[in-house]
Design an enzyme around this catalytic site. Structure first.
Site, mmCIF file in Angstrom:
data_model
loop_
_atom_site.group_PDB
_atom_site.id
_atom_site.type_symbol
_atom_site.label_atom_id
_atom_site.label_comp_id
_atom_site.label_asym_id
_atom_site.label_seq_id
_atom_site.Cartn_x
_atom_site.Cartn_y
_atom_site.Cartn_z
ATOM 1 N N THR A 123 0.849 -1.192 0.000
ATOM 2 C CA THR A 123 0.000 0.000 0.000
ATOM 3 C C THR A 123 0.881 1.236 0.000
ATOM 4 O OG1 THR A 123 -0.206 0.137 2.415
ATOM 5 C CG2 THR A 123 -1.787 -1.258 1.247
ATOM 6 N N GLY B 251 2.053 2.295 -2.692
ATOM 7 C CA GLY B 251 3.101 1.762 -3.569
ATOM 8 C C GLY B 251 3.398 2.594 -4.798
ATOM 9 N N GLY C 56 7.813 7.064 -3.335
ATOM 10 C CA GLY C 56 8.678 6.965 -2.178
ATOM 11 C C GLY C 56 9.091 5.554 -1.813
ATOM 12 N N GLY D 178 7.273 3.034 -0.757
ATOM 13 C CA GLY D 178 6.413 1.996 -1.327
ATOM 14 C C GLY D 178 6.781 1.656 -2.753
ATOM 15 N N TYR E 234 1.376 12.806 14.624
ATOM 16 C CA TYR E 234 2.040 11.811 13.783
ATOM 17 C C TYR E 234 2.828 10.827 14.639
ATOM 18 C CZ TYR E 234 5.277 9.932 10.276
ATOM 19 O OH TYR E 234 6.029 9.096 9.473
#
Length: 250
Positions: A13, A15, A18, A20, A151
């Protein structure tokens, strides 16, 4: 050369960019059939063209249960079972405590915690016994960076999931591990600020704070994901593996 994921089926996911994207490419290069999942169809199309080989893109939002159902139905129809899940989709918004809002909190936890949990939960019926799950955490889960409070809390929750799910899934031999990247040179840097100049300053700030003196590359995280996805890590479960140039270690 032996392909470490030959014959394996993997879902990544987030994907389409970056970490992924780099991981999906590495998995395909190592012999896996890979399904990437993301919200932007145009970015998914570009990723498929870049990666080539046995790669399939499914558009959707990890926060939407029906989108995840459609993802796993696609995998089941094409391959029958799932061997590797890299639950990597996530977001970061900088908000200090005095600028905190309900909308910011809900958005962060919807993607980084609720969406990740749904991604893993809905994959379970499709996963082979002995499969592996990799979760994307962050150094922010163990360090205090101003502005990253929500975060950081969301990534601490991800780390906690890995511990609990390791125990819950041990009878099926499913290994659950977390990767916690440090400052990696990906588009997420731009997403935290408003201008290219601010992004450059943020990159410089993190490079100076990292003992190795630079940002990490997505491919360096992908190499660690490959280790956790392969039999090379067959006796590794429940860990938080930092890929951070030392920033959270010293």
């Amino acid at each position: 050369m032996t392909l470490r994921l030959k014959g394996k089926v993997a879902v990544v996911t987030g994907g389409n960019s970056g970490i992924g994207l780099a991981t999906a490419k590495r998995f395909v290069d190592e012999g896996a059939s890979v399904f990437i999942f993301g919200r932007r169809q145009s970015a998914l199309d570009e990723a498929v063209a870049l990666i080539g080989g046995d790669i399939t893109a499914v558009q959707g939002d990890a926060c939407e249960p029906l989108d995840l159902d459609r993802l796993y139905a696609t995998v089941e129809q094409a391959k029958g079972k799932l061997d590797v899940l890299f639950a990597n989709a996530g977001l970061v918004e900088l908000r200090p405590l005095d600028e905190f809002s309900i909308e910011h909190f809900d958005k962060t936890f919807d993607v980084n915690v609720r969406g990740l949990a749904l991604t893993v939960q809905k994959a379970l019926p499709l996963m082979r016994d002995g499969a592996c799950v990799i979760l994307t955490g962050s150094i922010a889960g163990v360090k205090g960076f101003p502005g990253y409070g929500t975060y950081s809390a969301s990534k601490a929750a991800v780390r906690s999931f890995a511990r609990t799910w390791t125990m819950e899934l041990k009878d099926r031999g499913i290994r659950v591990n977390t990767i916690s990247p440090g400052a990696i040179d990906t588009p997420i840097m731009e997403s935290q600020v408003s201008t290219p100049e601010e992004a450059a300053a943020l990159r410089s700030q993190y490079a100076q704070a990292t003992p190795l003196g630079r940002l990490g590359r997505p491919e360096e995280v992908a190499s660690v994901a490959l280790f956790l996805a392969s039999e090379d890590s067959s006796f590794v479960a429940g860990i938080d593996l930092f890929v951070d140039g030392g920033i959270a270690q010293v």
